[in-house]
Design a protein around this motif. Structure first.
Motif, PDB file in Angstrom:
ATOM      1  N   THR A 173       0.922  -1.329   0.156  1.00 36.49           N
ATOM      2  CA  THR A 173      -0.007   0.077  -0.027  1.00 36.49           C
ATOM      3  C   THR A 173       1.038   1.465   0.121  1.00 36.49           C
ATOM      4  O   THR A 173       0.559   2.190  -0.565  1.00 36.49           O
ATOM      5  CB  THR A 173      -0.891   0.061   1.329  1.00 36.49           C
ATOM      6  OG1 THR A 173      -1.714  -1.166   1.420  1.00 36.49           O
ATOM      7  CG2 THR A 173      -1.830   1.167   1.278  1.00 36.49           C
ATOM      8  N   GLY A 174       1.862   1.245   0.727  1.00 41.78           N
ATOM      9  CA  GLY A 174       2.940   2.400   0.892  1.00 41.78           C
ATOM     10  C   GLY A 174       3.566   2.789  -0.575  1.00 41.78           C
ATOM     11  O   GLY A 174       3.588   3.728  -1.009  1.00 41.78           O
ATOM     12  N   ARG A 175       3.938   1.441  -1.310  1.00 46.35           N
ATOM     13  CA  ARG A 175       4.551   1.721  -2.468  1.00 46.35           C
ATOM     14  C   ARG A 175       3.499   2.254  -3.440  1.00 46.35           C
ATOM     15  O   ARG A 175       3.925   3.143  -4.416  1.00 46.35           O
ATOM     16  CB  ARG A 175       5.111   0.443  -2.978  1.00 46.35           C
ATOM     17  CG  ARG A 175       5.682   0.463  -4.165  1.00 46.35           C
ATOM     18  CD  ARG A 175       7.049   1.298  -4.384  1.00 46.35           C
ATOM     19  NE  ARG A 175       7.726   1.190  -5.473  1.00 46.35           N
ATOM     20  CZ  ARG A 175       8.727   2.052  -5.796  1.00 46.35           C
ATOM     21  NH1 ARG A 175       9.061   2.890  -4.965  1.00 46.35           N
ATOM     22  NH2 ARG A 175       9.299   2.123  -7.011  1.00 46.35           N
ATOM     23  N   LEU A 176       2.244   1.717  -3.354  1.00 46.48           N
ATOM     24  CA  LEU A 176       1.278   2.247  -4.274  1.00 46.48           C
ATOM     25  C   LEU A 176       1.146   3.993  -3.958  1.00 46.48           C
ATOM     26  O   LEU A 176       0.691   4.690  -5.122  1.00 46.48           O
ATOM     27  CB  LEU A 176      -0.055   1.606  -4.279  1.00 46.48           C
ATOM     28  CG  LEU A 176      -0.102  -0.031  -4.724  1.00 46.48           C
ATOM     29  CD1 LEU A 176      -1.127  -0.575  -4.515  1.00 46.48           C
ATOM     30  CD2 LEU A 176       0.296   0.164  -6.429  1.00 46.48           C
ATOM     31  N   LYS A 177       0.930   4.190  -2.851  1.00 40.19           N
ATOM     32  CA  LYS A 177       0.832   5.605  -2.525  1.00 40.19           C
ATOM     33  C   LYS A 177       1.761   6.423  -2.975  1.00 40.19           C
ATOM     34  O   LYS A 177       1.632   7.634  -3.609  1.00 40.19           O
ATOM     35  CB  LYS A 177       0.555   5.898  -0.890  1.00 40.19           C
ATOM     36  CG  LYS A 177      -0.829   5.269  -0.511  1.00 40.19           C
ATOM     37  CD  LYS A 177      -0.663   5.470   0.953  1.00 40.19           C
ATOM     38  CE  LYS A 177      -1.962   5.145   1.722  1.00 40.19           C
ATOM     39  NZ  LYS A 177      -2.124   5.390   3.244  1.00 40.19           N
ATOM     40  N   THR A 336      16.528  -2.145   9.261  1.00 41.64           N
ATOM     41  CA  THR A 336      16.198  -2.406   7.609  1.00 41.64           C
ATOM     42  C   THR A 336      15.506  -1.086   7.242  1.00 41.64           C
ATOM     43  O   THR A 336      14.500  -0.723   7.999  1.00 41.64           O
ATOM     44  CB  THR A 336      15.189  -3.450   7.364  1.00 41.64           C
ATOM     45  OG1 THR A 336      16.054  -4.674   7.959  1.00 41.64           O
ATOM     46  CG2 THR A 336      15.133  -3.719   5.998  1.00 41.64           C
ATOM     47  N   ASP A 337      16.171  -0.343   6.222  1.00 40.66           N
ATOM     48  CA  ASP A 337      15.442   0.808   5.766  1.00 40.66           C
ATOM     49  C   ASP A 337      14.366   0.482   4.935  1.00 40.66           C
ATOM     50  O   ASP A 337      13.817  -0.527   4.699  1.00 40.66           O
ATOM     51  CB  ASP A 337      16.351   1.792   4.943  1.00 40.66           C
ATOM     52  CG  ASP A 337      17.079   1.062   3.970  1.00 40.66           C
ATOM     53  OD1 ASP A 337      16.295  -0.052   3.305  1.00 40.66           O
ATOM     54  OD2 ASP A 337      18.142   1.556   3.067  1.00 40.66           O
ATOM     55  N   LYS A 338      13.753   1.722   4.468  1.00 42.89           N
ATOM     56  CA  LYS A 338      12.533   1.259   3.461  1.00 42.89           C
ATOM     57  C   LYS A 338      12.851   0.537   2.076  1.00 42.89           C
ATOM     58  O   LYS A 338      11.812  -0.036   1.646  1.00 42.89           O
ATOM     59  CB  LYS A 338      12.003   2.909   3.249  1.00 42.89           C
ATOM     60  CG  LYS A 338      11.091   3.438   4.239  1.00 42.89           C
ATOM     61  CD  LYS A 338      10.853   5.139   3.792  1.00 42.89           C
ATOM     62  CE  LYS A 338      10.511   5.867   5.044  1.00 42.89           C
ATOM     63  NZ  LYS A 338      10.112   7.149   4.464  1.00 42.89           N
ATOM     64  N   GLU A 339      13.825   0.471   1.516  1.00 44.88           N
ATOM     65  CA  GLU A 339      14.349  -0.207   0.450  1.00 44.88           C
ATOM     66  C   GLU A 339      14.760  -1.842   0.664  1.00 44.88           C
ATOM     67  O   GLU A 339      15.059  -2.101  -0.362  1.00 44.88           O
ATOM     68  CB  GLU A 339      15.422   0.591  -0.243  1.00 44.88           C
ATOM     69  CG  GLU A 339      14.975   1.925  -0.671  1.00 44.88           C
ATOM     70  CD  GLU A 339      16.008   2.547  -1.470  1.00 44.88           C
ATOM     71  OE1 GLU A 339      17.155   1.977  -1.563  1.00 44.88           O
ATOM     72  OE2 GLU A 339      15.981   3.567  -1.970  1.00 44.88           O
TER      73      GLU A 339
END
Length: 508
Positions: A173-177, A336-339
């Motif tokens: 969902t975060g990636r789609l936003k 762990t970062d966002k990537e």
């Protein structure tokens, strides 16, 4: 002697290829997929030879292939057809390609590779790796939105489920936003700009569900496959090739490529000691895995990596940082970062930074302490950078560019890989395997059929110790030393006397 054998010159390419290379091993590979009743099928050896001719002649159309083969006497002789025989219909080639599984094409490539190895054309010591995008047989303008991830599957078969999964949104969902926010910013900046805003996470090609949008600076966006390639630096023989998804980073394929090459060369008692690749294959995990396998890598890190932090000194023994004011930043935690990258955090105490004169410029926002972080694989990155900065590292990077890039360009421009004319990843892999097989056959025909046995003899020209490197076709290189006058090498070694390369002389 047939009429065509008399007409076609003995030094003509297809005449020589027919005399030197025996492709009868194909019959055993395809035997489980052929039946002995009913109307005779297309001869499997003829089928493979036709596909090889397509790559030799840089032809991407089956119809054009049959037209060319019909008029070319050398190709007729290579296929085993006389002047009065009719060649198969072009549709027969397409149907046969679809029915024969990928494993057969892969084994054809490996058999020819084994032929090159036995002829001494593969050293095994150093492998150069690279990749390129190859256009798929699908249009980016016909892409359709993916279904919502919560929708249930409407089919029952396993194959249908796998195909339908590729048409559903799998992003978080975060990636789609983030994608929608990025698209809205583009629309605000250029509201009158024509064109669609497409992403591999939200759209797919109904024509070829395995094709992905490739994005490269300065290049047109298109649906493509990634051509992953491994080349031996001895005689530039291809040791690995495959069709991969073009929306993944190169670094995700490195270990698969290396393991496949090592496994194949190990059967011939050849060992891979060095791997050369560009920065796209660089990652801390890959560096660590290569070291554990005993392989020396020459792979530049990605541009985001920082060797040093301005105003801070890293102590590898205590695993901590010290700032210019002498304040200690010990290891605090791993996160762990966002990537999805694993990193290590280093943090000072709030009391130590309370009265620091550089507090406002050093600590951002409302934070009370200074925080630093670097990759979990910092030691591996530092060792790689130190290796690349040496003369051997710089020489390895030049060798990579001179080895794998010309082979990659040749496959695309001269061996029919400008565009993949078939559908799906498996079909693309079949085409790539045959293109690499055709390339290696040319290498074998040029270098592997006549390697003279000679003695390499030289004498010293100075009283100093001389180091000389000889590059042979059947081994990576041989280093010899000598004092005063004498024989440097007196063993019988098979090599191509027309292509001996001498490195500059280094005096110790």
């Amino acid at each position: 002697m047939s009429l065509l054998e008399k007409i076609v010159p003995s030094d003509q390419f297809y005449h020589r290829l027919a005399k030197v290379v025996d492709l009868e091993f194909v019959r055993a590979l395809v035997a489980p997929y052929y039946i002995h009743t009913g109307r005779p099928s297309l001869d499997p050896v003829v089928f493979v030879k036709l596909l090889l001719v397509a790559h030799f002649e840089n032809i991407t159309s089956d119809r054009k292939l049959i037209e060319t083969a019909t008029l070319h006497l050398g190709i007729r002789y290579f296929l085993g057809y006389d002047l009065t025989q009719s060649l198969p219909f072009h549709s027969t080639i397409s149907r046969t390609r679809q029915r024969i599984p990928l494993s057969v094409f892969e084994q054809c490539f490996f058999n020819v590779l084994d032929l090159c190895i036995k002829s001494g054309l593969v050293a095994g010591h150093t492998q150069a790796i690279d990749s390129a995008y190859v256009k798929a047989n699908a249009s980016i303008h016909n892409m359709q939105p993916k279904l919502s991830s919560w929708l249930t599957l409407t089919t029952d078969t396993v194959e249908a489920n796998e195909a339908e999964k590729k048409t559903r949104i799998s992003a978080s969902t975060g990636r789609l936003k983030h994608i929608h926010r990025y698209h809205s910013l583009i629309q605000q900046t250029a509201p009158k700009k024509a064109g669609q805003l497409l992403s591999n996470l939200t759209h797919y090609s109904p024509t070829d569900v395995d094709a992905r949008i490739s994005i490269k600076t300065g290049k047109q966006r298109m649906l493509s496959y990634m051509l992953s390639l491994g080349v031996d630096t001895g005689k530039h023989v291809i040791t690995y090739i495959n069709a991969d998804f073009s929306d993944w980073r190169d670094s995700r394929y490195l270990l698969t490529i290396v393991d496949t090459i090592r496994k194949r060369l190990k059967t011939h008692k050849l060992k891979v000691d060095e791997v050369l690749a560009d920065s796209g294959y660089g990652s801390g995990s890959n560096y660590q895995q290569l070291e554990q396998k005993g392989i020396k890598g020459f792979i530049p890190p990605h541009g985001k990596y920082k060797l040093e932090r301005k105003g801070f000194t890293y102590n590898s023994q205590t695993d901590s940082y010290i700032c210019s004011q002498g304040i200690l930043l010990p290891f605090n935690n791993t996160f762990t970062d966002k990537e999805g990258n694993v990193k290590k955090r280093y943090m000072s105490k709030a009391a130590d930074c309370k009265d620091c004169p550089f507090r406002k410029s050093c600590i951002p926002g409302t934070a009370r302490e200074k925080r630093l972080h670097h990759t979990y694989y910092k030691a591996e990155y530092d060792r790689m950078l130190a290796r690349l900065s040496t003369k051997a590292g710089k020489r390895a990077m030049r060798k990579r560019a001179a080895t794998v890039e010309p082979v990659l360009g040749s496959l695309i421009e001269y061996y029919g890989l400008r565009k993949i004319s078939v559908k799906k990843r498996e079909g693309a892999a079949k085409v790539m395997y045959l293109a690499a097989t055709a390339y290696n056959l040319k290498k074998y025909l040029r270098y592997g059929t006549s390697n003279p046995l000679v003695k390499a003899v030289a004498i010293s020209v100075t009283d100093k110790l001389l180091l000389l490197q000889l590059d042979f076709c059947n081994s990576h290189s041989i280093y010899v030393t000598s004092k005063n006058a004498g024989i440097l090498l007196a063993d019988h070694i098979a090599f191509d006397c027309c292509r001996i390369s001498f490195t500059p002389f280094y005096y110790l």
